[in-house]
Design an enzyme around this catalytic site. Structure first.
Site, short mmCIF file in Angstrom:
data_model
loop_
_atom_site.label_atom_id
_atom_site.label_comp_id
_atom_site.label_asym_id
_atom_site.label_seq_id
_atom_site.Cartn_x
_atom_site.Cartn_y
_atom_site.Cartn_z
N ARG A 1 -4.89 -6.42 6.00
CA ARG A 1 -3.47 -6.71 5.94
C ARG A 1 -3.14 -8.20 5.84
NH1 ARG A 1 0.23 -4.44 10.67
NH2 ARG A 1 -1.09 -2.62 10.24
N TYR B 1 17.77 -1.92 -9.17
CA TYR B 1 18.51 -2.79 -10.09
C TYR B 1 17.62 -3.78 -10.84
CZ TYR B 1 22.53 -1.13 -7.40
OH TYR B 1 23.46 -0.34 -6.79
N HIS C 1 -1.01 2.23 -1.82
CA HIS C 1 -0.55 1.55 -0.61
C HIS C 1 0.37 2.46 0.20
CE1 HIS C 1 -0.26 -2.21 1.64
NE2 HIS C 1 1.05 -2.04 1.75
#
Length: 841
Positions: A33, A123, A79
């Site tokens: 991570r 968007y 993921h």
């Protein structure tokens, strides 16, 4: 619960269980991570986003795809965490102020340097940048290992081939468990040169590498202030790099000064920074700023600070650096995963690991290409055999019952492999033409040449290293750019002095203890005999007693009537205009109420051992006592001051001079006499000693008016009387006598001249600042005063009212290029040539 069910319960120690669970969690965070891999500079989430985009086909030359589509691809395949972690990662890789070399090409609102959030993923659109594909190139050539994804349904790369030295170029930051990383970005052109230099010389030192990779290069530009932190970071992997905003000064049409900020330190939120500065201005912690505007637009960043009329831009800017994020530090901590283990890396380590990884990739790529070439050569060999025996091959195929029989027949008759036989069966009829046959022969020759070349690469490490160098140089040519971050090599961590420009100031101290400093440029040169300009606004019963010139960074040693010594930096004295009164000196130093300032010595340093031990302070009292002590005895400032000299009752300290041990001393009294002796006549004494006799005063009413330490042979001695008369004579006219004598005549004292008030050592390049008790000040050039006899009366220096007298005289260096403000007395002064009274020892 039944007794039998207890057989499945295994008692364990909770400490062991917690320790094991926490270690597992820690290693998961560290490896999977928070920390980047040293080979490609990517954390798992970055790697998965880039690989997901590659798999989705959003290359730099393909149309954009919705971010939500990309996020869904990465989430669903590689993921299995929150969508925000994937989208935030992709957004950051598209922000030009976050990454030195952005890896994602974003279309839409991807946030701003003010900390604005990006638009929702439904968007915005994205695709890979061309430079990102340099990280992924050759990934399908078995150059890197693949591992199963979270559900073992697909495979993802363990590391990227990483032709781009991404760890150095874009850096990384992350907080793991028990460790963190914070790696700065660098310039591609410099990194490429550094990598090539390392390949040419594996024993290259870090200082030698730093000739190529000079310092981190941040996407927001700014200036690295001081090089020590950079050096430490490169050599050890840890260091503190101080960053300052890039600023310049402008003036409005109305003459107002402005500070313009065009670049800010890396990782600073512009909006928050401006808000905090405005808060500091409102709280009066930052002085001199009247307005703040953010004029940033698509063309670039621009923050404007409008300054007040009396503000000095340099001081305001340095205060901004001190109190705001216009100066911030980047704590370098180069921690990355090396073979799955976190390690702190210096500059050479990072380059070495990059080169090792690229070497492995080149070997694996070459081996893959060799295998593919050999496969192709094998098939082409089969084609050529078939073409050489074309009629037999056609006959065999036509007589075969099915493809299987045909393949077996070809293999047996012509000793072909199964692959070759299958390729012949699948060959199109058009390849049997003569031209096609020639093409097959040419291709076979090319493939054989390629195989030879690939074999040579695999057997020659020098060739492989040259390939790495060529690829890195190609990256430099294609993507290299100029540095954005400047470097101030000689800057150290700034102290209070950096807040103040080092400039010449006129320091004035009044009889009642008011002190101030004024820029020297405010004083204009006037002609001798002028009426003067208004110098200092004083109370009716106050007048300026001390006036001298000092640099703002100098130490001032302030001596008082009682023989006390106090220290102050010149910049600590409040600044005022030529006509302001100043502030009580008691506000600045702990001077006793009935004590007053008598002399001021300025010195650039009190820490230079050689300087303080080889220079002396020579002190003189009104009663003619003289004392010499090394400067070292006064080199340790104390807030409450110290005793500089023991003063006898009825006496007071008058003058203090800084000498080098080889000067001549001249002491003058108000009766117009002066004694001249060598400094060696006075032996050095302790700090609290009283001293010895310097001059024998002619009467009980007589007193010393000044002491001069003569250092230059061409110097003249200037004497000034209280009614404005003065003259300069050669030092040699004052013959050397023994210390303690009555001396020789320094000026012909008459009722017209009044008693002597000052004696100064001057040269032609000096100017004089003369001030009288009513506060009028005049500045004249010494060059305009001709040298005359020692016992003459002199000429009129300043026009005085009948009730006025001169209170102070100071010499200063002449300022080049300053305009003269001439205001000459109507009646031209003439020297008095009365020299009837000869010297009297």
């Amino acid at each position: 619960m039944t007794e039998g069910s207890n057989q499945n319960i295994i008692p364990i120690n909770i400490e062991d269980e917690m320790r094991g669970a926490y270690i597992d969690y820690s290693m998961s965070v560290i490896i999977s991570r928070a920390l980047p891999d040293v080979r490609d500079g990517l954390k798992p989430v970055h790697r998965r986003v880039l690989f997901g985009m590659l798999e989705l086909g959003v290359n730099y030359n393909k149309p954009y795809k919705k971010s939500a589509r990309i996020v869904g691809e990465v989430l669903g395949k590689y993921h299995p965490h929150g969508d925000s972690s994937v989208y935030d990662t992709m957004v950051r890789m598209a922000q030009p102020w976050s990454l030195r070399y952005p890896l994602v090409d974003g279309q839409g609102n991807f946030g701003s340097i003010d900390g604005d959030s990006p638009a929702a993923m439904r968007y915005t659109e994205a695709r890979l940048k061309r430079i990102a594909e340099e990280l992924l190139v050759d990934i399908n050539k078995e150059t890197v290992d693949f591992q199963f994804n979270f559900d073992d349904s697909l495979k993802e790369p363990v590391v990227m081939p990483g032709k781009l030295p991404n760890l150095l170029l874009n850096g990384a930051s992350g907080i793991a468990v028990g460790m963190a990383t914070n790696m700065p970005p660098h310039n591609l052109s410099e990194v490429a040169d550094g990598i090539n230099a390392y390949i040419d010389n594996r024993d290259i030192t870090i200082p030698e590498l730093m000739q190529y990779i000079t310092a981190p290069d941040f996407p927001t530009g700014a200036t690295i202030y001081g090089y020590t932190g950079v050096k430490n970071a490169f050599e050890t992997g840890r260091g503190r790099v101080v960053l300052r905003a890039k600023a310049n000064f402008e003036q409005t049409k109305t003459g107002r000064d402005q500070i313009i900020i065009t670049e800010i330190p890396y990782m600073v939120n512009k909006a928050n920074m401006i808000e905090k500065i405005a808060q500091l201005v409102n709280e009066k912690k930052l002085e001199g700023i009247s307005a703040i505007r953010d004029e940033s637009d698509r063309q670039g960043l621009r923050i404007v600070f409008d300054l007040k009329m009396d503000a000095i831009p340099n001081i305001v800017l340095n205060n901004l650096y001190k109190y705001s994020q216009l100066q911030s530090s980047f704590g370098v901590n180069n921690v990355a995963l090396v073979k799955g283990r976190p390690m702190t890396l210096n500059l050479k380590d990072m380059i070495r690991h990059y080169v090792e990884h690229r070497h492995e990739v080149v070997v694996r790529r070459t081996q893959y290409e060799l295998n593919e070439a050999e496969k192709r050569a094998h098939i082409l060999e089969g084609y050529l055999i078939a073409l050489d025996n074309l009629d037999e091959v056609i006959s065999l195929i036509r007589s075969a019952r099915d493809p299987e029989v045909a393949r077996t027949g070809l293999m047996e008759k012509f000793e072909l492999s199964e692959i070759q036989a299958k390729a012949i069966l699948e060959m199109r009829l058009q390849r049997l033409t003569g031209m096609e046959r020639e093409k097959i022969i040419n291709e076979y020759n090319e493939v054989k040449a390629l195989i030879d070349k690939l074999n040579e690469i695999l057997s020659n490490e020098t060739l492989r290293m040259q390939i790495i160098k060529d690829e890195v140089s190609e990256l430099k040519d294609r993507y290299g750019d100029e540095r954005r971050t400047n470097i101030e090599y000689d800057a150290e961590d700034f102290s209070m002095e950096d807040m103040i420009p080092n400039e010449e100031m006129v320091v004035t101290i009044s009889n009642q203890g008011y002190i101030k400093r004024t820029p020297l440029a405010e004083y204009k040169t006037q002609g001798r005999g002028g009426v003067g300009s208004r110098g200092v606004a004083t109370k009716t019963d106050d007048y300026t007693e001390h006036i001298f010139v000092a640099s703002t960074h100098n130490y001032l040693l302030i001596f008082t009537d009682f023989g006390r010594l106090y220290w102050i930096k010149a910049y600590e004295i409040p600044e005022g205009s030529k006509t302001s009164k100043g502030r009580p000196i008691q506000n600045l130093i702990n001077i006793e109420k009935d004590d007053s300032v008598r002399a001021v010595i300025q010195t650039a340093s009190l820490t230079d051992e050689d300087y303080v031990s080889n220079n002396f302070l020579v002190m003189c009292t009104e009663k003619g006592v003289i004392k010499k002590t090394t400067l070292q005895a006064y080199a340790r400032p104390r807030s409450n001051g110290i005793n500089a000299i023991n003063i006898n009752e009825g006496d007071r300290l008058l003058e203090v001079k800084l000498t080098n041990g080889n000067n001549h001393i001249v002491i003058a009294s108000k009766s117009g006499r002066a004694v001249h002796f060598h400094e060696s006549d006075v032996r050095p004494m302790g700090r609290t000693a009283t001293g010895v006799r310097g001059i024998n005063l002619s009467s009980a009413d007589d007193k010393v008016v000044g002491m001069v330490s003569v250092s230059e042979e061409e110097s003249n001695l200037l004497v000034v009387s209280e009614k404005g008369y003065g003259k300069r004579s050669k030092v040699e006219e004052y013959r050397i006598t023994k210390r303690g004598g009555k001396g020789v005549k320094a000026m012909n004292i008459t009722e017209k001249t009044g008693e002597l008030v000052a004696i100064k050592e001057v040269v032609d390049t000096d100017d004089l600042l003369i001030i009288n008790r009513s506060g009028v000040l005049i500045r004249i050039s010494v060059e305009g005063l001709r040298v005359m006899g020692r016992a003459t009366q002199g000429v009129k220096l300043i026009k005085l009212n009948e009730s006025d007298i001169i209170s102070s005289v100071e010499k200063i260096a002449k300022i080049e290029g300053e305009e003269d403000e001439v205001n000459v007395d109507n009646e031209a002064p003439t020297p008095d040539t009365d020299t009837t009274e000869e010297e009297n020892n």
